[in-house]
Design a protein around this motif. Structure first.
Motif, PDB file in Angstrom:
ATOM      1  N   THR A 156      -3.092  -1.364   1.121  1.00 28.50           N
ATOM      2  CA  THR A 156      -2.645  -2.070  -0.082  1.00 28.50           C
ATOM      3  C   THR A 156      -3.830  -2.825  -0.660  1.00 28.50           C
ATOM      4  O   THR A 156      -4.374  -3.729  -0.031  1.00 28.50           O
ATOM      5  N   LEU A 157      -4.247  -2.412  -1.843  1.00 24.63           N
ATOM      6  CA  LEU A 157      -5.425  -2.974  -2.502  1.00 24.63           C
ATOM      7  C   LEU A 157      -5.230  -2.932  -4.011  1.00 24.63           C
ATOM      8  O   LEU A 157      -4.587  -2.016  -4.534  1.00 24.63           O
ATOM      9  N   GLY A 158      -5.801  -3.871  -4.695  1.00 28.29           N
ATOM     10  CA  GLY A 158      -5.819  -3.837  -6.146  1.00 28.29           C
ATOM     11  C   GLY A 158      -4.465  -3.909  -6.804  1.00 28.29           C
ATOM     12  O   GLY A 158      -4.298  -3.497  -7.959  1.00 28.29           O
ATOM     13  N   GLY A 159      -3.466  -4.406  -6.070  1.00 31.25           N
ATOM     14  CA  GLY A 159      -2.134  -4.539  -6.626  1.00 31.25           C
ATOM     15  C   GLY A 159      -1.218  -3.366  -6.379  1.00 31.25           C
ATOM     16  O   GLY A 159      -0.087  -3.339  -6.901  1.00 31.25           O
ATOM     17  N   HIS A 160      -1.666  -2.395  -5.535  1.00 27.57           N
ATOM     18  CA  HIS A 160      -0.863  -1.197  -5.278  1.00 27.57           C
ATOM     19  C   HIS A 160      -1.044  -0.768  -3.821  1.00 27.57           C
ATOM     20  O   HIS A 160      -2.029  -1.128  -3.170  1.00 27.57           O
ATOM     21  N   SER A 180       1.747   5.083  -3.715  1.00 29.91           N
ATOM     22  CA  SER A 180       2.904   5.393  -2.870  1.00 29.91           C
ATOM     23  C   SER A 180       4.114   5.850  -3.670  1.00 29.91           C
ATOM     24  O   SER A 180       4.993   6.525  -3.147  1.00 29.91           O
ATOM     25  N   SER A 181       4.184   5.484  -4.952  1.00 29.71           N
ATOM     26  CA  SER A 181       5.232   5.964  -5.845  1.00 29.71           C
ATOM     27  C   SER A 181       4.660   6.104  -7.245  1.00 29.71           C
ATOM     28  O   SER A 181       3.660   5.465  -7.585  1.00 29.71           O
ATOM     29  N   ASN A 182       5.279   6.959  -8.044  1.00 30.01           N
ATOM     30  CA  ASN A 182       4.769   7.188  -9.390  1.00 30.01           C
ATOM     31  C   ASN A 182       4.922   5.960 -10.277  1.00 30.01           C
ATOM     32  O   ASN A 182       5.909   5.234 -10.199  1.00 30.01           O
TER      33      ASN A 182
END
Length: 237
Positions: A156-160, A180-182
């Motif tokens: 988890t990096l950069g807000g995602h 992890s999701s569109n």
């Protein structure tokens, strides 16, 4: 799973030599193309600090046209056959030309409209100035497409949250981060991703980041599909 075997940058560098012999079927650009449009294989222009490329680089490609209202609002109509292999990467590019340690910030916001069919991904393509390293950030994907290389777990990096892959296409190292999701809109804080690759993983050193590209890596879009970057901004300090 689609696998890239040639660098888009390598293809782009060959563009002047190939353009004279390349033939791409033409189609009409959307009526919303207020400022610029092209159906040329290597068609490009610069608008308010961004460079736009049609960039039809893969073998077996069909027709594709790109239009732009500005460097941050543009789109693509593409009709590529339902076959394997990446056909194109229409994109907008912002040049950074700063080393990782000299960057105080590097981030981007995106808002896209993409089709529900076809095979493609929407991705950032980030390069060092020597084109030794390619960092891909996939924010959405549809159809039979997948990243190059082997799984390196999730982070988890950069807000995602991303699934990470590491590979080599024969021309450069490729680090792919698949969301992890569109997502069709959001903001990515890119600098922590670069620092994680450099400092945590040690996959490269203090590289100078050259280009931050954002676009649609299209494998198939049979019958003609529309892609739009409704808003895209890349900022750095």
């Amino acid at each position: 799973m689609a696998t890239r075997t040639l660098s888009r940058i390598g293809k782009a560098l060959l563009a002047p030599a190939l353009a004279l012999g390349a033939t791409v079927a033409l189609a009409s650009a959307p009526a919303s193309a207020a400022v610029w449009s092209t159906c040329g294989q290597w068609g490009n222009t610069s608008l308010n600090g961004y460079t736009l490329y049609n960039n039809i680089w893969g073998s077996g490609a069909g027709s594709q046209c790109v239009w732009a209202n500005s460097g941050t609002n543009w789109g693509v109509w593409a009709n590529h056959p339902n076959t394997g292999g990446i056909k194109s990467y229409p994109n907008a590019k912002k040049v950074i030309n700063k080393s990782i340690t000299s960057l105080g910030s590097l981030s981007s916001s995106y808002n896209v409209t993409v089709p529900s069919s076809g095979a493609y991904n929407t991705s950032y393509d980030i390069w060092d100035t020597d084109y030794d390293y390619e960092i891909m950030l996939w924010v959405n994907k549809t159809g039979a497409v997948g990243p190059l290389g082997t799984s390196q777990g999730t982070v988890t990096l950069g807000g995602h949250t991303w699934a990470v892959y590491k590979g080599n296409n024969g021309a450069n190292e490729v680090f792919s981060f698949v969301r992890s999701s569109n997502s069709s809109s959001g903001t990515v804080n890119v600098l922590p991703i670069l620092k994680w690759i450099k400092d945590t993983k040690g996959w490269f050193g203090n590289e100078t980041i050259g280009d931050v590209q954002f676009g649609f890596e299209i494998t198939s879009s049979s019958g003609g599909l529309d892609f739009a970057a409704n808003n895209l901004t890349v900022s750095s300090s």
